[in-house]
Motif scaffolding. Structure first.
Motif, mmCIF file in Angstrom:
data_model
loop_
_atom_site.group_PDB
_atom_site.id
_atom_site.type_symbol
_atom_site.label_atom_id
_atom_site.label_comp_id
_atom_site.label_asym_id
_atom_site.label_seq_id
_atom_site.Cartn_x
_atom_site.Cartn_y
_atom_site.Cartn_z
ATOM 1 N N GLY A 33 -17.033 -18.184 38.961
ATOM 2 C CA GLY A 33 -16.151 -17.776 37.878
ATOM 3 C C GLY A 33 -15.647 -18.953 37.070
ATOM 4 N N GLY A 34 -15.258 -20.023 37.757
ATOM 5 C CA GLY A 34 -14.766 -21.197 37.052
ATOM 6 C C GLY A 34 -15.844 -21.875 36.234
ATOM 7 N N MET A 35 -17.074 -21.919 36.755
ATOM 8 C CA MET A 35 -18.177 -22.529 36.012
ATOM 9 C C MET A 35 -18.524 -21.700 34.778
ATOM 10 N N ARG A 36 -18.453 -20.374 34.897
ATOM 11 C CA ARG A 36 -18.696 -19.527 33.722
ATOM 12 C C ARG A 36 -17.628 -19.788 32.653
ATOM 13 N N GLN A 37 -16.385 -19.958 33.103
ATOM 14 C CA GLN A 37 -15.304 -20.213 32.142
ATOM 15 C C GLN A 37 -15.549 -21.522 31.387
ATOM 16 N N ARG A 38 -15.998 -22.536 32.109
ATOM 17 C CA ARG A 38 -16.259 -23.820 31.483
ATOM 18 C C ARG A 38 -17.484 -23.761 30.569
ATOM 19 N N ALA A 39 -18.490 -22.960 30.955
ATOM 20 C CA ALA A 39 -19.661 -22.797 30.094
ATOM 21 C C ALA A 39 -19.279 -22.118 28.779
ATOM 22 N N MET A 40 -18.324 -21.182 28.848
ATOM 23 C CA MET A 40 -17.874 -20.534 27.617
ATOM 24 C C MET A 40 -17.113 -21.522 26.742
ATOM 25 N N LEU A 41 -16.333 -22.396 27.355
ATOM 26 C CA LEU A 41 -15.663 -23.441 26.597
ATOM 27 C C LEU A 41 -16.696 -24.337 25.921
ATOM 28 N N ALA A 42 -17.763 -24.667 26.642
ATOM 29 C CA ALA A 42 -18.814 -25.506 26.074
ATOM 30 C C ALA A 42 -19.447 -24.840 24.856
ATOM 31 N N MET A 43 -19.656 -23.539 24.912
ATOM 32 C CA MET A 43 -20.254 -22.834 23.786
ATOM 33 C C MET A 43 -19.349 -22.916 22.556
ATOM 34 N N ALA A 44 -18.029 -22.825 22.770
ATOM 35 C CA ALA A 44 -17.100 -22.958 21.652
ATOM 36 C C ALA A 44 -17.116 -24.382 21.093
ATOM 37 N N LEU A 45 -17.118 -25.376 21.967
ATOM 38 C CA LEU A 45 -17.111 -26.766 21.520
ATOM 39 C C LEU A 45 -18.382 -27.123 20.758
ATOM 40 N N ALA A 46 -19.516 -26.546 21.182
ATOM 41 C CA ALA A 46 -20.794 -26.878 20.553
ATOM 42 C C ALA A 46 -20.835 -26.472 19.088
ATOM 43 N N ARG A 47 -20.039 -25.480 18.701
ATOM 44 C CA ARG A 47 -20.038 -25.001 17.325
ATOM 45 C C ARG A 47 -19.211 -25.876 16.383
ATOM 46 N N LYS A 48 -18.400 -26.765 16.940
ATOM 47 C CA LYS A 48 -17.527 -27.650 16.150
ATOM 48 C C LYS A 48 -16.696 -26.856 15.140
ATOM 49 N N PRO A 49 -15.892 -25.891 15.614
ATOM 50 C CA PRO A 49 -15.127 -25.049 14.692
ATOM 51 C C PRO A 49 -13.881 -25.747 14.171
ATOM 52 N N SER A 50 -13.284 -25.165 13.124
ATOM 53 C CA SER A 50 -12.013 -25.688 12.607
ATOM 54 C C SER A 50 -10.846 -25.269 13.484
#
Length: 461
Positions: free
Chosen positions: A136-153
Motif C-alpha cells: 500500500g505504501g509503495m503504491r502511494q509513493r508511485a502515485m506521487l511519482a506520477m504526479a511529479l513526473a507531469r511537472k504541474p503548476s
C-alpha cells in the motif's frame, strides 16, 4: 500559476458536503486543509479537479492563473495524489505504462527519476510491477511519482502520507518541500495536523463542510481560536495506552512456526541470479486470547504478506500456521470455511475490500448472515462511531475514514476470536484513531479478543 477558489459549495440533494470554501494559493506556497473524516476535505480537492460525481451540485468559482477554465483545461495545470492509490491505478497496466500515459511519452529516464524522488528504493523493479504487486505504501509513493513526473503548476495531495511508515513519510515530506521551493503550489489534505504543520504556509480547518478557522500556519498552531482546532492539535499526539490485565495463562489462539514466503520473479528478470523474491524469512510468533501483538515495519517489509499467510489467504513456502493449536494448512476446504469466523481481517484499503455496488449496511449484514452473528447493522455501526444512515451509503459516497470504520464493524459482525488489523487506523484522523483504539481495547476486555495489529505508526502502536 495561482489558484483561486471563491465561495465553493457542494451539495448532494439536501446534504451539504462543502459550504462557502474560499482561498487563494500562490506559486511556491502550500495550503494545508485539515479536519476529521467526513469534514469535506476530499470533496473540496475533487471539486477543484472536476472529478465529483454527476449527482453533485457545485457552485462558486475556481480560477487558475486568473482564468475560469473548464475541468479538462484545469487538469492540464493541476495534478492530484489520491487517498486510495489501489482504486486510482489501472490494475492491468504496469506502473511505468501509467506514468508514460500521464506525461504523454515513453520517457524512461523521467519515469525512473520520479519514482526515485518519491522514495522508492528500486525504481526499475517498481516501474515493471503491476499495482497489486506493490504494498500500500509503495503504491502511494508511485502515485506521487506520477504526479511529479507531469511537472504541474499545482499539486493536490489527498492524505499523501497515510499509508507510509514514519521514515518514508519524512522523505516524502522533504520531497514536497523541494517541489514547493521550485515554485509549485501545493494543497495538502490531511487528518494529521502534524503533517500539515511541517509543510503548510497557511492552514484551513474544516468541520462539517465549512472552514471554521484559517490563517497562517504559525498563528493557527500557536494560538488556535476555535475549540475544534484546539482539539485537533491536542489529538495530534496520542497519549496514554490502554491497560489490560496480563493473560499469561491464556491458551494460544494463533501461532506461526518457521513461516517463509517466496515469490517467483518473472523471467527474464533484471537480476539474472535471483529467481525468487523472499517476502518473509522464517518467522515464529504466538498470540494468546486477550493479547495484542504489534507488527511494525516500513512499507514493503512483509507485514501485509505475513497477515495474508496467517489469515489463510496465501500459502507459505515453508512453515505452519496454527489456529487454536490446529494446523490450518491441514484443514479440508469445508473446515477452512467453517473456521473463517474465528479470525477476521480489517484490510489496509477499505475501498478495495468493499463491493462497490453494495451499500455498506448490506455488506455488514452479509457477514451477519454468513456467520450467524447476534448483533445488528445499526449496533455495529454505533460501536465504531458511525451514524445509522451510513448503512444506506455506497463505499464511494463515504470518506476513507468512514469506510475504514465500516470495515471494522463488518469484521466484528462475525464475533471473531482474532482480529487482524492491517493498517486499520491509517485512514482515520487522530481524534477518531483515539476513539477506535479505545473501542478495540473495550472489545478486547469484554470478549477476550486477540488482536494482531500491523502498522507503520509507532505512536498508534
Amino acid at each position: 500559476m495561482s489558484l483561486c477558489v471563491e465561495n465553493l459549495t457542494i451539495r448532494y440533494g439536501d446534504s451539504v458536503a462543502a459550504a462557502g470554501v474560499r482561498f487563494t494559493l500562490e506559486p511556491g506556497k502550500c495550503l494545508g486543509i485539515v479536519g476529521e473524516s467526513g469534514s469535506g476535505k476530499s470533496q473540496t480537492g475533487l471539486a477543484i479537479m472536476g472529478l465529483l460525481s454527476p449527482a453533485a451540485q457545485v457552485s462558486g468559482d475556481i480560477l487558475v492563473g486568473g482564468k475560469a477554465l473548464d475541468p479538462n483545461a484545469r487538469r492540464e495545470h493541476i495534478a492530484m495524489v489520491f487517498q486510495d492509490p489501489q482504486s486510482a491505478f489501472c490494475p492491468h497496466l504496469r506502473i511505468q505504462d501509467q506514468i508514460y500515459e500521464a506525461i504523454g511519452s515513453a520517457d524512461t529516464a523521467a519515469c525512473l527519476g520520479a519514482l526515485g524522488r518519491a522514495g522508492l528504493p528500486d525504481p526499475q523493479r517498481v516501474a515493471r510491477s503491476y499495482p497489486h504487486e506493490l504494498s500500500g505504501g509503495m503504491r502511494q509513493r508511485a502515485m506521487l511519482a506520477m504526479a511529479l513526473a507531469r511537472k504541474p503548476s499545482v499539486i493536490i495531495a489527498d492524505e499523501p502520507t497515510t499509508a507510509l511508515d514514519a521514515s518514508v513519510q519524512l522523505g516524502i515530506l522533504r520531497e514536497f518541500t523541494k517541489v514547493k521551493a521550485a515554485g509549485t503550489a501545493m494543497i495538502v489534505i490531511s487528518h494529521d495536523i502534524g503533517v500539515i504543520a511541517g509543510l503548510a504556509d497557511d492552514i484551513a480547518v474544516m468541520k462539517d463542510g465549512a472552514v471554521v478557522e484559517s490563517g497562517g500556519a504559525n498563528a493557527i498552531l500557536s494560538s488556535p481560536q476555535e475549540p475544534y482546532t484546539r482539539a485537533l492539535i491536542a489529538a495530534s499526539v496520542l497519549s496514554g495506552r490502554p491497560q489490560t490485565a496480563p493473560q499469561r495463562e491464556a491458551a494460544p489462539v494463533l501461532a506461526a512456526k518457521g513461516l517463509r514466503k517466496d515469490y517467483p520473479l518473472p523471467k527474464p528478470h533484471l537480476f539474472a541470479r535471483q529467481q525468487t523474491l523472499t517476502a518473509l524469512a522464517p518467522i515464529d510468533l504466538t498470540l494468546k486470547a486477550g493479547e495484542t501483538l504489534a507488527i511494525v515495519g516500513e512499507s514493503g517489509s512483509g507485514k501485509s504478506t505475513l497477515a495474508n499467510v496467517l489469515l489463510g489467504l496465501e500459502t507459505p513456502t515453508q512453515g505452519d500456521v496454527l489456529w487454536s493449536g490446529q494446523s490450518f494448512l491441514s484443514f479440508t476446504p469445508a473446515q477452512k470455511r467453517a473456521a473463517r469466523a474465528r479470525i477476521q481481517p480489517v484490510f489496509q484499503d477499505p475501498f478495495a475490500s468493499f463491493d462497490p455496488q453494495r451499500r455498506l449496511g448490506r455488506s455488514i449484514q452479509d457477514m451477519l448472515d454468513l456467520h450467524g452473528g447476534s448483533s445488528s447493522v445499526a449496533a455495529l455501526l454505533a460501536a465504531v462511531n458511525l451514524p445509522p444512515e451510513m448503512a444506506a451509503k455506497y463505499p464511494h459516497e463515504a470518506s476513507g475514514g468512514q469506510n475504514q470504520r465500516a470495515a471494522i464493524a463488518r469484521a466484528l459482525a462475525a464475533e471473531p476470536e482474532v482480529l487482524v488489523c492491517d493498517e486499520a487506523l491509517s485512514a482515520l484522523d487522530k481524534t477518531t484513531q483515539v476513539q477506535v483504539i479505545k473501542l478495540l481495547a473495550d472489545i478486547k476486555r469484554a470478549r477476550g479478543l486477540a488482536l494482531l495489529f500491523i502498522s507503520h505508526d509507532l505512536d498508534v502502536v
